[in-house]
Design a protein around this motif. Sequence first.
Motif, PDB file in Angstrom:
ATOM      1  N   PRO A  13      99.483  80.080 -40.363  1.00 58.52           N
ATOM      2  CA  PRO A  13      99.257  80.234 -39.005  1.00 58.52           C
ATOM      3  C   PRO A  13     100.511  80.307 -38.420  1.00 58.52           C
ATOM      4  CG  PRO A  13      98.538  78.082 -39.839  1.00 58.52           C
ATOM      5  CD  PRO A  13      98.755  78.850 -41.025  1.00 58.52           C
ATOM      6  N   LYS A  14     100.892  80.978 -37.428  1.00 54.33           N
ATOM      7  CA  LYS A  14     102.080  80.978 -36.971  1.00 54.33           C
ATOM      8  C   LYS A  14     102.827  79.682 -36.112  1.00 54.33           C
ATOM      9  CE  LYS A  14     104.926  83.330 -33.533  1.00 54.33           C
ATOM     10  NZ  LYS A  14     105.589  82.358 -32.782  1.00 54.33           N
ATOM     11  N   ILE A  15     103.845  79.176 -36.566  1.00 50.68           N
ATOM     12  CA  ILE A  15     104.670  77.921 -36.395  1.00 50.68           C
ATOM     13  C   ILE A  15     104.951  78.177 -34.745  1.00 50.68           C
ATOM     14  CG2 ILE A  15     106.482  76.435 -36.527  1.00 50.68           C
ATOM     15  CD1 ILE A  15     106.526  76.898 -39.573  1.00 50.68           C
ATOM     16  N   LYS A  16     104.374  77.229 -33.905  1.00 48.75           N
ATOM     17  CA  LYS A  16     104.682  77.164 -32.658  1.00 48.75           C
ATOM     18  C   LYS A  16     106.217  76.812 -32.547  1.00 48.75           C
ATOM     19  CE  LYS A  16     100.528  77.088 -29.806  1.00 48.75           C
ATOM     20  NZ  LYS A  16      99.874  76.242 -28.494  1.00 48.75           N
ATOM     21  N   SER A  37     105.207  66.119 -35.172  1.00 46.22           N
ATOM     22  CA  SER A  37     104.064  65.754 -35.808  1.00 46.22           C
ATOM     23  C   SER A  37     103.025  66.861 -35.618  1.00 46.22           C
ATOM     24  CB  SER A  37     103.832  64.396 -35.253  1.00 46.22           C
ATOM     25  OG  SER A  37     103.090  64.491 -33.963  1.00 46.22           O
ATOM     26  N   LYS A  38     102.970  67.478 -34.669  1.00 45.06           N
ATOM     27  CA  LYS A  38     102.200  68.484 -34.639  1.00 45.06           C
ATOM     28  C   LYS A  38     102.414  69.962 -35.236  1.00 45.06           C
ATOM     29  CE  LYS A  38      99.164  67.045 -31.039  1.00 45.06           C
ATOM     30  NZ  LYS A  38      97.892  67.123 -31.887  1.00 45.06           N
ATOM     31  N   GLY A  39     103.461  69.763 -35.816  1.00 46.09           N
ATOM     32  CA  GLY A  39     103.928  71.186 -36.662  1.00 46.09           C
ATOM     33  C   GLY A  39     104.778  72.095 -36.058  1.00 46.09           C
ATOM     34  N   TYR A  40     105.352  71.567 -34.654  1.00 44.02           N
ATOM     35  CA  TYR A  40     105.976  72.602 -34.143  1.00 44.02           C
ATOM     36  C   TYR A  40     107.574  72.591 -34.833  1.00 44.02           C
ATOM     37  CZ  TYR A  40     103.229  72.952 -29.723  1.00 44.02           C
ATOM     38  OH  TYR A  40     101.951  73.338 -28.726  1.00 44.02           O
ATOM     39  N   GLU A  41     108.293  73.923 -34.546  1.00 50.97           N
ATOM     40  CA  GLU A  41     109.739  73.959 -34.799  1.00 50.97           C
ATOM     41  C   GLU A  41     110.189  73.834 -33.084  1.00 50.97           C
ATOM     42  OE1 GLU A  41     111.217  77.326 -36.859  1.00 50.97           O
ATOM     43  OE2 GLU A  41     112.618  77.642 -35.002  1.00 50.97           O
ATOM     44  N   VAL A  42     111.113  72.737 -33.236  1.00 50.86           N
ATOM     45  CA  VAL A  42     111.415  72.258 -31.709  1.00 50.86           C
ATOM     46  C   VAL A  42     113.068  72.508 -31.665  1.00 50.86           C
ATOM     47  CG1 VAL A  42     112.109  70.126 -30.527  1.00 50.86           C
ATOM     48  CG2 VAL A  42     109.953  70.393 -31.723  1.00 50.86           C
ATOM     49  N   HIS A  43     113.552  73.164 -30.701  1.00 53.91           N
ATOM     50  CA  HIS A  43     114.960  73.650 -30.334  1.00 53.91           C
ATOM     51  C   HIS A  43     115.419  72.782 -28.984  1.00 53.91           C
ATOM     52  CE1 HIS A  43     115.417  77.134 -32.907  1.00 53.91           C
ATOM     53  NE2 HIS A  43     113.847  76.892 -32.938  1.00 53.91           N
TER      54      HIS A  43
END
Length: 361
Positions: A13-16, A37-43
């Motif tokens: 699944p695409k990482i948000k 914790s929800k699997g996001y990539e965070v900028h």
Amino acid sequence: MAEPSETPQNSEPKIKVALITGITGQDGSYLTEFLLSKGYEVHGLIRRSSNFNTQRINHIYIDPHNANKARMKLHYADLTDASSLRRWIDTIAPDEVYNLAAQSHVAVSFEIPDYTADVVATGTLRLLEAVRSHIAETGRTHIKYYQAGSSEMFGSTPPPQAEDTPFHPRSPYAVAKCAAHWYTVNYREAYGIFACNGILFNHESPRRGENFVTRKITRAVGRIKIGLQSKLFLGNLQASRDWGFAGDYVEAMWMMLQQEKPDDYVVATEESHSVEEFLEAAFGYVGLNWRDHVVIDKRYFRPSEVDNLKGDASKAKKVLGWKPKVGFQQLVKMMVDEDVETAKREKVLVDAGYMDAQQQP
Ligand code: NDP
Ligand code: GDR
């Protein structure tokens, strides 16, 4: 051999991807932890300062050279610099944008009103415009935008305050937040952008800035208890606020962006306490009497005050299914416990001669 399929069974699944302005602030740090914790990539967009300003997120920072593990990435930008905002929106191509950056201190906004308006109001406009033009050029219409609105916008309008309560702002900060609120509504209506305003009431934590009243009090309680300080100088003790826990409130931000339609929501505990009640709870918790330590200093009174804020969060409860988990007493205890520990560490430094006990936080 299996037939080729249009949707391969093992496709990931695409990482948000989320972009956060104000990631180094109280809310930015909790929101980052939550999204990771929800699997996001965070900028996160950080501004340049002469000292590092990433203390609140250092514990989740992984060096970007460790490419497989680093899911939080930091970039230099500033809400006063439109080109930097546009560049990072285009480069990162986020699915969700959280605009948390602000000159967020109400009293300070009377001292630097022009700058406050530039960051809080026009900064929001710059970011919305960067999102709008990014969508126009890329067709990425699914991008979602969160605006950090404030209960300060209600100002002198009496409680309980809900989404349809009229705004009557009482500070340059609050006026600028009203402008940011309406810019967000306007970009939603004019361009169909999925943009939400969270109208959040005060939310605190052990990571709260030390010149906001709750943290100023709990820092002092810790230091007084450990013997590093004896007096605490404060302003108006009669003002009442609806104080919740920041960790609970960042979840509401995310929930708003997971809805079918964009909308505006009040987020609050629906309980109001005066500064004096906070003092009672914080000093009382460690067996101290606040009256022995607090001194009223006129310099902390504001030219115009917001007397009483108490939110009506029924819409967020009903539509988002959100409710606060941490109550007032628990919040006070959490902050005092943490600040007693901080004071103990300071005491070690003072006793070893590495720190001056008179150094007020
Ligand atoms: P903080 O003051 O802790 O954090 C503010 C963040 O904005 C920091 O990361 C700060 O960076 C950054 N910032 C300030 N100026 C600029 C600028 N010119 N360009 C880019 N970044 C900038 O605020 P909170 O985390 O408490 O609040 C988050 C948001 O929510 C703010 O917009 C605030 O106004 C709003 N809000 C907060 C409430 C609360 O009770 N906490 C309630 C309602 C709304 P740096 O670390 O470098 O200073
Ligand atoms: P607020 O928070 O203005 O509500 O804005 P703050 O903690 O600064 O003040 C709350 C109330 O306490 C009174 N007060 C003092 N405040 C400070 N800072 N220092 C003092 O010494 C002191 N003595 C009394 C104030 O007069 C006020 O009535 C916060 C910020 O996080 C905003 O960014 C956010 O939008 C609102 O909450 C919701």
